[in-house]
Design an enzyme around this catalytic site. Structure first.
Site, PDB file in Angstrom:
ATOM      1  N   LYS A  13       0.888  -1.329  -0.001  1.00 48.95           N
ATOM      2  CA  LYS A  13       0.029   0.105  -0.012  1.00 48.95           C
ATOM      3  C   LYS A  13       0.579   1.179  -0.016  1.00 48.95           C
ATOM      4  O   LYS A  13       0.535   2.428  -0.788  1.00 48.95           O
ATOM      5  CB  LYS A  13      -0.736   0.044   1.288  1.00 48.95           C
ATOM      6  CG  LYS A  13      -1.706   1.168   1.283  1.00 48.95           C
ATOM      7  CD  LYS A  13      -2.741   1.060   2.552  1.00 48.95           C
ATOM      8  CE  LYS A  13      -2.231   0.442   3.981  1.00 48.95           C
ATOM      9  NZ  LYS A  13      -1.497   1.397   4.868  1.00 48.95           N
ATOM     10  N   ARG A  85      -7.365   4.634  11.168  1.00 54.95           N
ATOM     11  CA  ARG A  85      -7.352   3.040  11.871  1.00 54.95           C
ATOM     12  C   ARG A  85      -8.101   2.714  12.679  1.00 54.95           C
ATOM     13  O   ARG A  85      -8.279   1.405  12.835  1.00 54.95           O
ATOM     14  CB  ARG A  85      -5.700   2.964  12.428  1.00 54.95           C
ATOM     15  CG  ARG A  85      -5.124   2.032  12.281  1.00 54.95           C
ATOM     16  CD  ARG A  85      -3.657   2.133  13.206  1.00 54.95           C
ATOM     17  NE  ARG A  85      -2.609   2.998  12.537  1.00 54.95           N
ATOM     18  CZ  ARG A  85      -2.049   2.373  11.565  1.00 54.95           C
ATOM     19  NH1 ARG A  85      -1.979   1.145  11.359  1.00 54.95           N
ATOM     20  NH2 ARG A  85      -0.918   3.021  11.008  1.00 54.95           N
ATOM     21  N   ARG A 124      11.637 -14.473   1.404  1.00 55.24           N
ATOM     22  CA  ARG A 124      12.651 -13.391   1.289  1.00 55.24           C
ATOM     23  C   ARG A 124      13.463 -13.827   2.495  1.00 55.24           C
ATOM     24  O   ARG A 124      13.110 -14.383   3.429  1.00 55.24           O
ATOM     25  CB  ARG A 124      11.971 -12.112   1.972  1.00 55.24           C
ATOM     26  CG  ARG A 124      11.175 -11.399   1.067  1.00 55.24           C
ATOM     27  CD  ARG A 124      10.970 -10.066   1.467  1.00 55.24           C
ATOM     28  NE  ARG A 124      10.323  -9.743   2.750  1.00 55.24           N
ATOM     29  CZ  ARG A 124       9.813  -8.688   3.331  1.00 55.24           C
ATOM     30  NH1 ARG A 124       9.566  -7.808   2.296  1.00 55.24           N
ATOM     31  NH2 ARG A 124       9.188  -8.512   4.262  1.00 55.24           N
ATOM     32  N   ARG A 157      13.905 -13.886   8.177  1.00 56.50           N
ATOM     33  CA  ARG A 157      13.616 -13.321   9.459  1.00 56.50           C
ATOM     34  C   ARG A 157      12.560 -13.815  10.084  1.00 56.50           C
ATOM     35  O   ARG A 157      11.348 -14.288   9.534  1.00 56.50           O
ATOM     36  CB  ARG A 157      13.272 -11.709   9.199  1.00 56.50           C
ATOM     37  CG  ARG A 157      14.640 -11.101   8.544  1.00 56.50           C
ATOM     38  CD  ARG A 157      14.331  -9.603   8.625  1.00 56.50           C
ATOM     39  NE  ARG A 157      13.054  -9.460   7.781  1.00 56.50           N
ATOM     40  CZ  ARG A 157      12.158  -8.210   8.079  1.00 56.50           C
ATOM     41  NH1 ARG A 157      12.853  -7.212   8.833  1.00 56.50           N
ATOM     42  NH2 ARG A 157      11.166  -8.138   7.659  1.00 56.50           N
ATOM     43  N   ARG A 168       0.111 -11.139  12.279  1.00 57.21           N
ATOM     44  CA  ARG A 168       0.138  -9.804  11.747  1.00 57.21           C
ATOM     45  C   ARG A 168      -1.336  -9.669  11.095  1.00 57.21           C
ATOM     46  O   ARG A 168      -1.788  -8.557  11.297  1.00 57.21           O
ATOM     47  CB  ARG A 168       1.228  -9.604  10.761  1.00 57.21           C
ATOM     48  CG  ARG A 168       2.420  -8.637  11.438  1.00 57.21           C
ATOM     49  CD  ARG A 168       3.736  -8.963  11.107  1.00 57.21           C
ATOM     50  NE  ARG A 168       3.778  -8.355   9.723  1.00 57.21           N
ATOM     51  CZ  ARG A 168       4.847  -8.904   8.767  1.00 57.21           C
ATOM     52  NH1 ARG A 168       5.763  -9.911   9.259  1.00 57.21           N
ATOM     53  NH2 ARG A 168       5.067  -8.434   7.567  1.00 57.21           N
TER      54      ARG A 168
END
Ligand SMILES: [Zn+2]
Length: 216
Positions: A13, A85, A124, A157, A168
């Site tokens: 985004k 939010r 990643r 990670r 998340r």
């Protein structure tokens, strides 16, 4: 024109917002950027916000809203990124826009498929020694888990591991579902599937905005 951009972490985004801002001249309002700019400028709001940030606390809604209000009537148009939010923020935004005789032209929600996001992020990896980034699918080290450059250990990670990503996404959905419901009950929310290349997502985004201009 005022556009609200919503979407989960990893949907790209922020990148899309910056690109749209560059191509249209609209002002990109990211709450994080505004906070940092106000703090750097040493404004009254910035100093108030800094006190909370230094203590590791969230900056209260009232301060965030006051900062957004400073920029919301920018004649170049604004892209709101990361705001509102909460439902309280959304209501406050509607109230202050109403008072100013303004409105929101478009609400765009970037959606991602959780499995696709997990595939993308968990490919990643990074060298723990020299920090060289790798992509385990398209740009993997020649020898598994070993850095081509320094021989260090290459790993994903913790943040990008499937469990952390699911976590998340759950937090995001819990927090923003009420905001999406608030908007959907009042006006149209344009859905953009943010899976795919950044270019194709940007194409969908500009199309969605153009169609909005025609119908307004
Ligand atoms: Zn290395």
């Amino acid at each position: 024109m005022r556009i609200v951009l919503m979407g989960p972490p990893g949907a790209g985004k922020g990148t899309q917002a910056r690109r749209l801002s560059e191509s249209t001249g609209m002002k990109h309002l990211s709450t994080g950027d505004i906070l940092r700019a106000e703090v750097a400028a040493g404004s009254e709001l910035g100093l108030l916000a800094k006190g909370f940030m230094d203590r590791g606390d969230y900056v209260p809604d009232s301060h965030i809203i006051a900062m957004i209000q400073k920029y919301i009537d920018d004649p170049a148009g604004v892209l709101l990124d990361g705001f509102p939010r909460t439902v309280f923020q959304a209501e406050s935004l509607d109230n202050s826009l109403n008072d100013a005789g303004l409105g929101i032209d478009k609400i765009i929600h970037f959606s991602v498929d959780t499995d696709e996001l997990i595939n993308r992020l968990s490919s990643r990896a990074i060298c723990s020694k020299c920090q060289t980034p790798y992509n385990l699918i398209s740009d993997a080290p020649l020898k598994e888990d070993v850095c081509d450059k320094c021989g260090g250990k290459v790993s994903v990670r913790d943040d990008d591991k499937p469990k952390a990503i699911k976590n998340r996404m759950n937090v995001y959905e819990e927090q923003t579902a009420p905001v999406l419901d608030y908007y959907r009950s009042r006006r149209e929310v344009t859905e953009i599937v943010a899976t795919g290349s950044p270019d194709s997502v940007f194409e969908s985004l500009t199309q969605a905005i153009r169609s909005g201009e025609l119908s307004n």
